[in-house]
Scaffold this motif. Structure first.
Motif, PDB file in Angstrom:
ATOM      1  N   LEU A 116      36.666   2.367  -0.594  1.00  0.00           N
ATOM      2  CA  LEU A 116      36.293   1.169   0.165  1.00  0.00           C
ATOM      3  C   LEU A 116      35.444   0.212  -0.664  1.00  0.00           C
ATOM      4  CD1 LEU A 116      35.407   2.817   3.608  1.00  0.00           C
ATOM      5  CD2 LEU A 116      37.495   1.592   3.001  1.00  0.00           C
ATOM      6  N   ASP A 117      35.650   0.180  -1.961  1.00  0.00           N
ATOM      7  CA  ASP A 117      34.867  -0.683  -2.841  1.00  0.00           C
ATOM      8  C   ASP A 117      34.952  -2.139  -2.382  1.00  0.00           C
ATOM      9  OD1 ASP A 117      33.315  -1.559  -4.939  1.00  0.00           O
ATOM     10  OD2 ASP A 117      34.973  -1.625  -6.363  1.00  0.00           O
ATOM     11  N   ARG A 118      33.774  -2.793  -2.305  1.00  0.00           N
ATOM     12  CA  ARG A 118      33.610  -4.190  -1.898  1.00  0.00           C
ATOM     13  C   ARG A 118      33.890  -4.413  -0.418  1.00  0.00           C
ATOM     14  NH1 ARG A 118      30.214  -5.607  -5.157  1.00  0.00           N
ATOM     15  NH2 ARG A 118      30.470  -7.701  -4.289  1.00  0.00           N
ATOM     16  N   ALA A 119      34.003  -3.361   0.362  1.00  0.00           N
ATOM     17  CA  ALA A 119      34.251  -3.512   1.794  1.00  0.00           C
ATOM     18  C   ALA A 119      32.960  -3.939   2.510  1.00  0.00           C
ATOM     19  CB  ALA A 119      34.762  -2.205   2.387  1.00  0.00           C
ATOM     20  N   PRO A 120      33.052  -4.835   3.496  1.00  0.00           N
ATOM     21  CA  PRO A 120      31.860  -5.224   4.268  1.00  0.00           C
ATOM     22  C   PRO A 120      31.481  -4.138   5.261  1.00  0.00           C
ATOM     23  CG  PRO A 120      33.803  -6.327   5.127  1.00  0.00           C
ATOM     24  CD  PRO A 120      34.261  -5.565   3.904  1.00  0.00           C
ATOM     25  N   VAL A 121      30.191  -3.944   5.453  1.00  0.00           N
ATOM     26  CA  VAL A 121      29.689  -2.941   6.393  1.00  0.00           C
ATOM     27  C   VAL A 121      28.515  -3.532   7.161  1.00  0.00           C
ATOM     28  CG1 VAL A 121      30.399  -0.979   4.969  1.00  0.00           C
ATOM     29  CG2 VAL A 121      28.125  -1.970   4.645  1.00  0.00           C
ATOM     30  N   LEU A 122      28.134  -2.855   8.229  1.00  0.00           N
ATOM     31  CA  LEU A 122      26.929  -3.202   8.977  1.00  0.00           C
ATOM     32  C   LEU A 122      25.876  -2.124   8.730  1.00  0.00           C
ATOM     33  CD1 LEU A 122      28.462  -4.388  12.384  1.00  0.00           C
ATOM     34  CD2 LEU A 122      27.620  -5.804  10.499  1.00  0.00           C
ATOM     35  N   VAL A 123      24.650  -2.544   8.498  1.00  0.00           N
ATOM     36  CA  VAL A 123      23.579  -1.609   8.131  1.00  0.00           C
ATOM     37  C   VAL A 123      22.404  -1.780   9.091  1.00  0.00           C
ATOM     38  CG1 VAL A 123      21.985  -0.886   6.325  1.00  0.00           C
ATOM     39  CG2 VAL A 123      24.264  -1.738   5.713  1.00  0.00           C
ATOM     40  N   ALA A 124      21.885  -0.670   9.586  1.00  0.00           N
ATOM     41  CA  ALA A 124      20.661  -0.670  10.397  1.00  0.00           C
ATOM     42  C   ALA A 124      19.651   0.237   9.699  1.00  0.00           C
ATOM     43  CB  ALA A 124      20.950  -0.179  11.803  1.00  0.00           C
ATOM     44  N   ILE A 125      18.564  -0.363   9.203  1.00  0.00           N
ATOM     45  CA  ILE A 125      17.523   0.380   8.481  1.00  0.00           C
ATOM     46  C   ILE A 125      16.361   0.640   9.430  1.00  0.00           C
ATOM     47  CG2 ILE A 125      15.951   0.384   6.509  1.00  0.00           C
ATOM     48  CD1 ILE A 125      17.814  -1.661   5.169  1.00  0.00           C
ATOM     49  N   THR A 126      15.994   1.900   9.584  1.00  0.00           N
ATOM     50  CA  THR A 126      14.846   2.258  10.417  1.00  0.00           C
ATOM     51  C   THR A 126      13.574   2.068   9.613  1.00  0.00           C
ATOM     52  OG1 THR A 126      16.149   3.879  11.669  1.00  0.00           O
ATOM     53  CG2 THR A 126      13.753   4.101  11.757  1.00  0.00           C
ATOM     54  N   VAL A 127      12.751   1.101  10.024  1.00  0.00           N
ATOM     55  CA  VAL A 127      11.539   0.776   9.264  1.00  0.00           C
ATOM     56  C   VAL A 127      10.278   1.370   9.872  1.00  0.00           C
ATOM     57  CG1 VAL A 127      12.528  -1.327   8.299  1.00  0.00           C
ATOM     58  CG2 VAL A 127      11.329  -1.452  10.484  1.00  0.00           C
ATOM     59  N   ASP A 128      10.365   1.851  11.105  1.00  0.00           N
ATOM     60  CA  ASP A 128       9.205   2.480  11.737  1.00  0.00           C
ATOM     61  C   ASP A 128       9.693   3.351  12.884  1.00  0.00           C
ATOM     62  OD1 ASP A 128       6.601   3.163  12.114  1.00  0.00           O
ATOM     63  OD2 ASP A 128       5.889   1.164  12.665  1.00  0.00           O
ATOM     64  N   GLU A 129       8.951   4.412  13.170  1.00  0.00           N
ATOM     65  CA  GLU A 129       9.308   5.325  14.243  1.00  0.00           C
ATOM     66  C   GLU A 129       8.052   5.882  14.881  1.00  0.00           C
ATOM     67  OE1 GLU A 129      13.510   7.746  13.938  1.00  0.00           O
ATOM     68  OE2 GLU A 129      11.882   8.397  12.660  1.00  0.00           O
ATOM     69  N   VAL A 130       8.145   6.207  16.159  1.00  0.00           N
ATOM     70  CA  VAL A 130       7.050   6.883  16.841  1.00  0.00           C
ATOM     71  C   VAL A 130       7.658   7.914  17.780  1.00  0.00           C
ATOM     72  CG1 VAL A 130       6.936   5.137  18.674  1.00  0.00           C
ATOM     73  CG2 VAL A 130       4.935   6.579  18.198  1.00  0.00           C
ATOM     74  N   SER A 142      24.162  -7.273   7.454  1.00  0.00           N
ATOM     75  CA  SER A 142      25.463  -6.992   6.865  1.00  0.00           C
ATOM     76  C   SER A 142      25.241  -6.538   5.432  1.00  0.00           C
ATOM     77  CB  SER A 142      26.355  -8.236   6.890  1.00  0.00           C
ATOM     78  OG  SER A 142      25.752  -9.304   6.190  1.00  0.00           O
ATOM     79  N   GLY A 143      26.151  -5.747   4.901  1.00  0.00           N
ATOM     80  CA  GLY A 143      26.039  -5.236   3.536  1.00  0.00           C
ATOM     81  C   GLY A 143      27.413  -5.098   2.918  1.00  0.00           C
ATOM     82  N   THR A 144      27.428  -4.652   1.668  1.00  0.00           N
ATOM     83  CA  THR A 144      28.679  -4.500   0.939  1.00  0.00           C
ATOM     84  C   THR A 144      28.683  -3.156   0.225  1.00  0.00           C
ATOM     85  OG1 THR A 144      28.759  -6.892   0.548  1.00  0.00           O
ATOM     86  CG2 THR A 144      30.197  -5.505  -0.812  1.00  0.00           C
ATOM     87  N   LEU A 145      29.774  -2.417   0.368  1.00  0.00           N
ATOM     88  CA  LEU A 145      29.938  -1.178  -0.384  1.00  0.00           C
ATOM     89  C   LEU A 145      30.236  -1.523  -1.840  1.00  0.00           C
ATOM     90  CD1 LEU A 145      32.082   0.961   2.062  1.00  0.00           C
ATOM     91  CD2 LEU A 145      29.826   1.578   1.206  1.00  0.00           C
ATOM     92  N   THR A 146      29.561  -0.864  -2.747  1.00  0.00           N
ATOM     93  CA  THR A 146      29.782  -1.101  -4.165  1.00  0.00           C
ATOM     94  C   THR A 146      29.460   0.175  -4.920  1.00  0.00           C
ATOM     95  OG1 THR A 146      29.251  -2.571  -6.019  1.00  0.00           O
ATOM     96  CG2 THR A 146      27.444  -1.951  -4.559  1.00  0.00           C
ATOM     97  N   TYR A 147      29.718   0.184  -6.203  1.00  0.00           N
ATOM     98  CA  TYR A 147      29.410   1.356  -7.008  1.00  0.00           C
ATOM     99  C   TYR A 147      28.109   1.135  -7.761  1.00  0.00           C
ATOM    100  CZ  TYR A 147      33.874   3.593  -6.053  1.00  0.00           C
ATOM    101  OH  TYR A 147      34.925   4.220  -5.428  1.00  0.00           O
ATOM    102  N   ARG A 148      27.251   2.146  -7.742  1.00  0.00           N
ATOM    103  CA  ARG A 148      25.941   2.051  -8.371  1.00  0.00           C
ATOM    104  C   ARG A 148      26.081   1.859  -9.870  1.00  0.00           C
ATOM    105  NH1 ARG A 148      23.094   7.360  -7.874  1.00  0.00           N
ATOM    106  NH2 ARG A 148      24.102   7.744  -9.866  1.00  0.00           N
ATOM    107  N   ALA A 149      25.215   1.032 -10.432  1.00  0.00           N
ATOM    108  CA  ALA A 149      25.204   0.835 -11.880  1.00  0.00           C
ATOM    109  C   ALA A 149      23.755   0.758 -12.339  1.00  0.00           C
ATOM    110  CB  ALA A 149      25.990  -0.422 -12.244  1.00  0.00           C
ATOM    111  N   GLN A 150      23.365  -0.343 -12.968  1.00  0.00           N
ATOM    112  CA  GLN A 150      21.997  -0.482 -13.416  1.00  0.00           C
ATOM    113  C   GLN A 150      21.081  -0.736 -12.219  1.00  0.00           C
ATOM    114  OE1 GLN A 150      21.447  -2.443 -17.366  1.00  0.00           O
ATOM    115  NE2 GLN A 150      23.481  -3.294 -16.976  1.00  0.00           N
TER     116      GLN A 150
END
Length: 366
Positions: free
Chosen positions: A288-302, A58-66
């Motif tokens: 959609l600031d601070r909205a919850p999201v679902l994230v799938a990160i591809t860490v390897d592929e063949v 799970s993740g959160t939408l936010t605005y980039r800063a530092q």
């Protein structure tokens, strides 16, 4: 072939209890089994194609800063009374009036070096280079009939002329110099995250008046420390937004310091590592600031990998894995395989051994 040890460990647990005919079994060397009627056999096809290993969080939408995710601090240098302030969510670009003290505008200019002195003719430094860059980018040098080199770190007569045009445009006294309380330098165009100053309250030099972020939206994910080694900058990601809309992105940066959630019952075991994901199309998530999201990160592929369902794997008594292949005529044969990449989304695994694309392997009844 690529392998992720933590994925392999997870898959080992998954297949250790694979059942055949309702019982858990272990197999010795490759052998054939008695013929069975095909109507009672559930099979899957050996395929060839792309496999991907993913981490889902799970993740959160936010605005980039530092880089560490914290907002920029907007530090006031003017004395007097706040007579105009921005609102939360306002977008401020370089050259805009950020707020007013005693009705005098305080400008937002872009640059990494915060204001710390009056800038006037003859001075030189990185802060002067920032001013020259702003005057050139905003077109005030051209409006003054001069040309400023944005890389010039000297406050010249050209700087003075262009600055006078800016001051006239923004309603500031035509002094030809930039006083300490005239402007605030921020790293980029910003979005006001929180106003901390109060309208009508005293403006104190050195006090924070607001917190700001960039106007670029991103996703923040809290990774378990055990997952950090599997995620790299540039890894592709798929983000499911509210409303089940899907967008794509890439891992932009990884935090270096573990974070522990606030609370009385937390401990070091609850620490996570922040990861920040840049969206390929940030406009798709605006609003959609601070909205919850679902994230799938591809860490390897063949690519073009021979593969079978994970449920087709059975453990061998001497260690390792096999699959039960249904040969022509219904004859079954156990074939040892070596495992490669586990496709976490598709439930398939890369295999090498005595298999061919199109073979049929036994899978448990659903």
């Amino acid at each position: 072939m690529k392998r992720k040890t933590w994925l392999l460990a997870a898959a080992t647990v998954l297949v250790a209890g694979t059942a055949v005919g309702g019982a858990v079994v272990a197999f010795g060397p490759t052998r054939t089994t008695p013929t069975a009627q095909e109507s009672s056999t559930n099979t899957a096809t050996v395929e060839r194609g792309r496999l991907s290993a993913m981490i889902s969080q799970s993740g959160t939408l936010t605005y980039r800063a530092q880089p560490n995710g914290s907002p920029y601090s907007v530090i006031n240098q003017a004395s007097g009374t706040y007579t105009e302030l921005p609102a939360d969510g306002d977008e401020i670009t370089c050259g805009d009036v950020l707020y007013r003290v005693d009705e005098k505008p305080v400008l937002a200019l872009c640059g990494m070096v915060p204001v710390y002195r009056d800038l006037r003719s003859g001075l030189a430094g990185h802060d002067v280079r920032q001013l020259n860059g702003n005057l050139h980018k905003l077109g005030y040098d051209a409006a003054a009939g001069v040309t400023i080199d944005p890389a010039d770190s000297v406050f010249t007569w050209r700087t003075q002329q262009a600055l006078r045009v800016l001051q006239h445009d923004k309603g500031i006294g035509l002094t030809g110099r930039l006083d300490l309380d005239d402007a605030i330098f921020l790293p980029e165009a910003v979005r006001i995250a929180k106003v901390t100053g109060e309208l009508g309250a005293p403006a104190q030099p050195g006090a924070q008046v607001a917190q700001a972020t960039s106007d670029t939206i991103e996703v923040q994910v809290a990774l378990d420390p055990s997952q950090q080694g599997g995620v790299n900058t540039g890894d592709p990601a798929q983000i499911t937004l509210p409303g089940n809309r899907t967008v794509t992105g890439k891992v932009d940066r990884l935090g270096r310091v573990a974070q522990v959630p606030a609370g009385q019952n937390t401990n070091a075991g609850d620490a996570t590592i922040p990861a920040y994901i840049r969206l390929d199309d940030p406009a798709a998530a605006r609003g959609l600031d601070r909205a919850p999201v679902l994230v799938a990160i591809t860490v390897d592929e063949v690519e073009n990998a021979l593969n079978v369902p994970v449920t087709a794997l059975v453990g061998k008594s001497g260690g390792g894995f096999a699959v039960e292949v249904v040969r022509p005529g219904g004859r079954r044969e156990l074939v040892g395989v070596e495992l490669g990449l586990f496709d976490t989304a598709g439930g398939r695994v890369q295999v090498e051994g005595g298999l061919r694309e199109g073979d049929h392997v036994v899978v448990p009844s659903s």
